[in-house]
Design a protein around this motif. Structure first.
Motif, PDB file in Angstrom:
ATOM      1  N   UNK A 256      10.366  -8.670   1.822  1.00 20.42           N
ATOM      2  CA  UNK A 256       9.879  -7.426   2.418  1.00 20.42           C
ATOM      3  C   UNK A 256       8.486  -7.119   1.889  1.00 20.42           C
ATOM      4  N   UNK A 257       7.726  -6.374   2.672  1.00 23.34           N
ATOM      5  CA  UNK A 257       6.438  -5.863   2.202  1.00 23.34           C
ATOM      6  C   UNK A 257       6.294  -4.441   2.712  1.00 23.34           C
ATOM      7  N   UNK A 258       5.410  -3.699   2.146  1.00 18.57           N
ATOM      8  CA  UNK A 258       5.239  -2.308   2.558  1.00 18.57           C
ATOM      9  C   UNK A 258       3.857  -1.839   2.138  1.00 18.57           C
ATOM     10  N   UNK A 259       3.502  -0.662   2.606  1.00 16.98           N
ATOM     11  CA  UNK A 259       2.196  -0.112   2.281  1.00 16.98           C
ATOM     12  C   UNK A 259       2.326   0.781   1.044  1.00 16.98           C
ATOM     13  N   UNK A 260       1.544   0.456   0.014  1.00 13.91           N
ATOM     14  CA  UNK A 260       1.617   1.234  -1.244  1.00 13.91           C
ATOM     15  C   UNK A 260       0.277   1.940  -1.491  1.00 13.91           C
ATOM     16  N   UNK A 261       0.332   3.066  -2.155  1.00 15.36           N
ATOM     17  CA  UNK A 261      -0.910   3.741  -2.551  1.00 15.36           C
ATOM     18  C   UNK A 261      -1.534   2.939  -3.697  1.00 15.36           C
ATOM     19  N   UNK A 262      -2.866   2.776  -3.671  1.00 12.65           N
ATOM     20  CA  UNK A 262      -3.466   1.947  -4.732  1.00 12.65           C
ATOM     21  C   UNK A 262      -3.267   2.590  -6.106  1.00 12.65           C
ATOM     22  N   UNK A 263      -3.244   3.920  -6.165  1.00 14.80           N
ATOM     23  CA  UNK A 263      -3.096   4.528  -7.502  1.00 14.80           C
ATOM     24  C   UNK A 263      -1.691   4.309  -8.075  1.00 14.80           C
ATOM     25  N   UNK A 264      -0.755   3.865  -7.253  1.00 15.50           N
ATOM     26  CA  UNK A 264       0.593   3.581  -7.763  1.00 15.50           C
ATOM     27  C   UNK A 264       0.682   2.134  -8.274  1.00 15.50           C
ATOM     28  N   UNK A 265      -0.354   1.337  -7.990  1.00 17.41           N
ATOM     29  CA  UNK A 265      -0.327  -0.060  -8.459  1.00 17.41           C
ATOM     30  C   UNK A 265      -0.971  -0.082  -9.841  1.00 17.41           C
ATOM     31  N   UNK A 266      -0.209   0.343 -10.818  1.00 19.03           N
ATOM     32  CA  UNK A 266      -0.759   0.566 -12.155  1.00 19.03           C
ATOM     33  C   UNK A 266      -1.263  -0.723 -12.803  1.00 19.03           C
ATOM     34  N   UNK A 267      -0.616  -1.849 -12.467  1.00 16.03           N
ATOM     35  CA  UNK A 267      -1.026  -3.107 -13.114  1.00 16.03           C
ATOM     36  C   UNK A 267      -2.437  -3.522 -12.708  1.00 16.03           C
ATOM     37  N   UNK A 268      -2.981  -2.929 -11.656  1.00 20.66           N
ATOM     38  CA  UNK A 268      -4.367  -3.228 -11.255  1.00 20.66           C
ATOM     39  C   UNK A 268      -5.189  -1.959 -11.315  1.00 20.66           C
ATOM     40  N   UNK A 269      -5.403  -1.475 -12.503  1.00 20.01           N
ATOM     41  CA  UNK A 269      -6.134  -0.213 -12.616  1.00 20.01           C
ATOM     42  C   UNK A 269      -7.536  -0.351 -12.060  1.00 20.01           C
ATOM     43  N   UNK A 270      -7.963   0.668 -11.382  1.00 17.50           N
ATOM     44  CA  UNK A 270      -9.313   0.648 -10.848  1.00 17.50           C
ATOM     45  C   UNK A 270      -9.400  -0.005  -9.483  1.00 17.50           C
ATOM     46  N   UNK A 271      -8.270  -0.423  -8.964  1.00 18.94           N
ATOM     47  CA  UNK A 271      -8.262  -1.040  -7.644  1.00 18.94           C
ATOM     48  C   UNK A 271      -8.661   0.013  -6.607  1.00 18.94           C
ATOM     49  N   UNK A 272      -9.710  -0.311  -5.875  1.00 16.27           N
ATOM     50  CA  UNK A 272     -10.191   0.665  -4.891  1.00 16.27           C
ATOM     51  C   UNK A 272     -10.179   0.048  -3.508  1.00 16.27           C
ATOM     52  N   UNK A 273      -9.667   0.763  -2.560  1.00 11.98           N
ATOM     53  CA  UNK A 273      -9.742   0.278  -1.177  1.00 11.98           C
ATOM     54  C   UNK A 273     -10.229   1.435  -0.314  1.00 11.98           C
ATOM     55  N   UNK A 274     -10.772   1.111   0.839  1.00 19.21           N
ATOM     56  CA  UNK A 274     -11.268   2.168   1.730  1.00 19.21           C
ATOM     57  C   UNK A 274     -10.172   3.123   2.149  1.00 19.21           C
ATOM     58  N   UNK A 275      -8.999   2.533   2.385  1.00 17.84           N
ATOM     59  CA  UNK A 275      -7.917   3.377   2.906  1.00 17.84           C
ATOM     60  C   UNK A 275      -7.139   4.069   1.798  1.00 17.84           C
ATOM     61  N   UNK A 276      -7.310   3.620   0.556  1.00 14.60           N
ATOM     62  CA  UNK A 276      -6.525   4.187  -0.551  1.00 14.60           C
ATOM     63  C   UNK A 276      -5.143   3.546  -0.633  1.00 14.60           C
ATOM     64  N   UNK A 277      -4.912   2.525   0.187  1.00 19.54           N
ATOM     65  CA  UNK A 277      -3.604   1.858   0.162  1.00 19.54           C
ATOM     66  C   UNK A 277      -3.754   0.361   0.204  1.00 19.54           C
ATOM     67  N   UNK A 278      -2.665  -0.324  -0.040  1.00 22.21           N
ATOM     68  CA  UNK A 278      -2.680  -1.783   0.078  1.00 22.21           C
ATOM     69  C   UNK A 278      -1.275  -2.266   0.407  1.00 22.21           C
ATOM     70  N   UNK A 279      -1.207  -3.319   1.210  1.00 17.72           N
ATOM     71  CA  UNK A 279       0.102  -3.896   1.515  1.00 17.72           C
ATOM     72  C   UNK A 279       0.556  -4.713   0.301  1.00 17.72           C
ATOM     73  N   UNK A 280       1.785  -4.480  -0.130  1.00 17.53           N
ATOM     74  CA  UNK A 280       2.330  -5.211  -1.278  1.00 17.53           C
ATOM     75  C   UNK A 280       3.464  -6.125  -0.790  1.00 17.53           C
ATOM     76  N   UNK A 281       3.353  -7.404  -1.142  1.00 17.91           N
ATOM     77  CA  UNK A 281       4.412  -8.365  -0.823  1.00 17.91           C
ATOM     78  C   UNK A 281       5.403  -8.333  -1.989  1.00 17.91           C
ATOM     79  N   UNK A 282       6.602  -7.818  -1.731  1.00 25.20           N
ATOM     80  CA  UNK A 282       7.542  -7.607  -2.835  1.00 25.20           C
ATOM     81  C   UNK A 282       8.182  -8.896  -3.369  1.00 25.20           C
ATOM     82  N   UNK A 283       8.324  -9.901  -2.502  1.00 26.12           N
ATOM     83  CA  UNK A 283       9.137 -11.081  -2.828  1.00 26.12           C
ATOM     84  C   UNK A 283      10.517 -10.610  -3.310  1.00 26.12           C
ATOM     85  N   UNK A 284      11.189  -9.837  -2.463  1.00 24.43           N
ATOM     86  CA  UNK A 284      12.449  -9.233  -2.882  1.00 24.43           C
ATOM     87  C   UNK A 284      13.606 -10.234  -2.993  1.00 24.43           C
ATOM     88  N   UNK A 285      13.389 -11.465  -2.522  1.00 22.71           N
ATOM     89  CA  UNK A 285      14.438 -12.470  -2.684  1.00 22.71           C
ATOM     90  C   UNK A 285      14.801 -12.631  -4.154  1.00 22.71           C
TER      91      UNK A 285
END
Ligand code: BGC
Length: 544
Positions: A256-285
């Motif tokens: 599964x993947x979903x749209x996450x807010x960049x500020x919630x992706x703590x492991x990549x501090x300072x990650x900036x995107x125009x939209x403020x979000x990024x698609x995250x590939x969960x690899x939920x298997x």
């Protein structure tokens, strides 16, 4: 009656009693065996319990693991991989794009012409099995084969007069394995799944390998987007419906993947995107939780699998098509030990390919029912084209005498005259395995909704409105795009999953969550992403 006659009568009576006693004892024995066998099934069913309470625990565990995976690298079994996709297609994409879709049973090449306002024309499309040898040889062999197929595709096109000429060919590459992306168009393979195993490829840049193979063949093409199949599915889902926030694949593998807010992706501090979000590939298997209803059959399957580890790909092994047939096989085998007739039957089945029973749901050859699957030969079975799995056909046989089950057993497995009660048990095993898989996938989906505040747990008014403001009292519509043979082509699976999502969410929230099939998303979505990431003139839309 003389003495002789009397003696004869007594002897006959004694003999009759003895025969009757033997028959009764046989019946009692066979009834006991039958009961034991039914007991095995009952125990398995109990072990697979997915009560609403347990599903809620899985939802919570998914939410917790998602947080942990976003907090630090290696913080969870969920890898929560960045995709560098910060905007999704919105219907303004235009031009001609090529797609290469690799990741399951087959591999596909597509060419799409994207037109105005959500119109698209599939110009050309080929699908072919990957020769088994290439799935376990070297990266050079695999990519040479892919590039040569691509070359033939382009040549055929060049000879086709009705297709417009394309100067620079932009390619969307759907590669459905865990990849650590370094940009939208590059990424390093973390590991193989689904029976692929090309060791020299792990750690290499997947797009670069393809690019080199294309250069070698003189192909003027550029990888504009390297995407996971979930991400392609999300892109197509969003293209058709802007409320789409997550995508799920349930086929040979699951993810599964979903749209996450960049500020919630703590492991990549300072990650900036125009939209403020990024698609995250969960690899939920790879998701794991002690709340998953795991039986001894799952433990054995794991031990015999190519990637044995207590919990490696634990979720995938309970849900995806690669494994379901093998769980069915293991349970039937265990039941057969309790009943001679079934035992005989299954010995015969065992000498055939169980994949005939379950279709590509089992992607590896089983020579004997007793044998754990031989994964070194697994690759040879991936070349089979997906067809509606026979397991699903048997499961969905609603004729009173299970005619379809009998037909499949007779025609495909060459086992005639299987008693109705045995046929019923086989169907029941399929049902238990499928129901558990579908309900766990449903809990996974609600886990994602919980993480992004769309499950209603913080009140029906939770969730931001489209333009980022606070909700005006109406629950926001949420769409989850789904693709994959198990969901799309196995209606019992789909019904169980839909039903469980509604059950977990409750009747107030469920109507606001729509699960929508996004067929061909993995391919078409990659073309859309190639389009939105190759031409700066193309508009992009902010992520929700
Ligand atoms: C892979 C994922 C993929 C999923 C569905 C899994 O085995 O690891 O990357 O999205 O299968 O194809």
């Amino acid at each position: 009656m003389g003495k002789v006659g009397f003696g004869l009568a007594v002897t006959c009576a004694v003999a009759s009693c003895a025969i009757a006693a033997i028959l009764v004892s046989r019946r009692v024995k066979s009834r006991r065996k039958w009961n034991r066998m039914v007991g095995v099934l009952g125990e398995f069913e109990e072990g697979c319990s997915t009560s609403i309470g347990r599903l809620r625990q899985v939802v919570d565990a998914m939410d917790v693991e998602m947080h942990a995976g976003l907090a630090s690298e290696g913080g969870s079994k969920l890898k929560m991989l960045l995709t560098f996709i910060d905007n999704l297609p919105n219907g303004n994409e235009k031009g001609n794009y090529y797609v290469l879709d690799l990741g399951g049973t087959n591999f596909r090449i597509l060419r799409l012409q994207l037109g105005d306002e959500r119109s698209m024309i599939l110009r050309h499309d080929v699908e072919q099995p990957i020769p088994p040898a290439f799935m376990t040889s070297t990266s050079e062999d695999l990519f040479d084969f892919i590039a040569s197929s691509l070359e033939q595709f382009v040549e055929r096109e060049a000879n086709s007069s009705d297709l417009p000429l394309v100067k620079r060919r932009e390619l969307g590459f759907t590669f459905s394995f865990p990849v650590k992306q370094t940009s939208v168009s590059s990424g390093i393979l973390i590991k193989w799944t689904k029976g692929f195993s090309i060791e020299d490829m792990v750690g290499k840049d997947v797009a670069e390998c393809l690019q080199q193979a294309m250069i070698k063949r003189g192909l003027d093409m550029r990888v504009a987007a390297l995407v996971n199949d979930t991400v392609g599915t999300l892109a197509l889902g969003h293209y058709h419906d802007e409320d789409t926030v997550a995508a799920v694949i349930i086929g040979t593998g699951t993810n599964a993947c979903y749209v996450e807010r960049t500020d919630a992706i703590i492991k990549c501090q300072g990650l900036l995107t125009n939209s403020g979000g990024m698609v995250v590939n969960m690899e939920w298997g790879n998701f794991w939780s002690s709340h998953l209803p795991r039986t001894s059959y799952d433990v054995d399957l794991d031990t015999d699998s190519p990637n044995p580890n207590d919990q490696a790909r634990g979720f995938e092994k309970m849900i995806s098509g690669m494994y379901l047939g093998d769980i069915v096989r293991r349970v039937i085998l265990s039941m057969s030990h309790e009943l001679d007739i079934l035992g005989m039957l299954l010995l015969v089945i065992g000498t055939l390919y169980l994949e005939n029973l379950c279709g590509p749901v089992v992607n590896y050859r089983i020579w004997k029912l007793d044998d754990p699957y031989e994964l070194h030969s697994s690759a040879s079975l991936f070349h089979r084209k997906w067809r509606t799995p026979l397991m699903a056909v048997m499961h969905e046989d609603d004729s009173p005498d299970l005619r379809e089950v009998a037909r499949i057993l007779k025609d495909t497995l060459k086992i005639p005259d299987v008693p109705l009660k045995v046929r019923k048990l086989i169907v029941k095993v399929c049902d238990v395995v499928t129901r558990r898989a579908a309900r766990l996938a449903a809990a996974g989906i609600v886990g994602i909704l919980k993480k992004i505040g769309r499950d209603g747990s913080s009140g029906i008014m939770s969730g931001r409105t489209k333009n980022g403001g606070e909700s005006s009292g109406k629950m926001r519509r949420t769409v989850v795009a789904i693709e994959g043979g198990l969901y799309v082509r196995y209606s019992m699976f789909r019904e169980y999953l839909n039903e469980a999502v509604a059950e977990i969410l409750g009747e107030e929230i469920a109507p606001h969550v729509i699960l929508r099939v996004s067929e061909d998303g993995s391919g078409i979505g990659a073309a859309l992403l190639a389009a939105s990431h190759s031409s700066p003139s193309v508009d992009s839309v902010s992520l929700p």
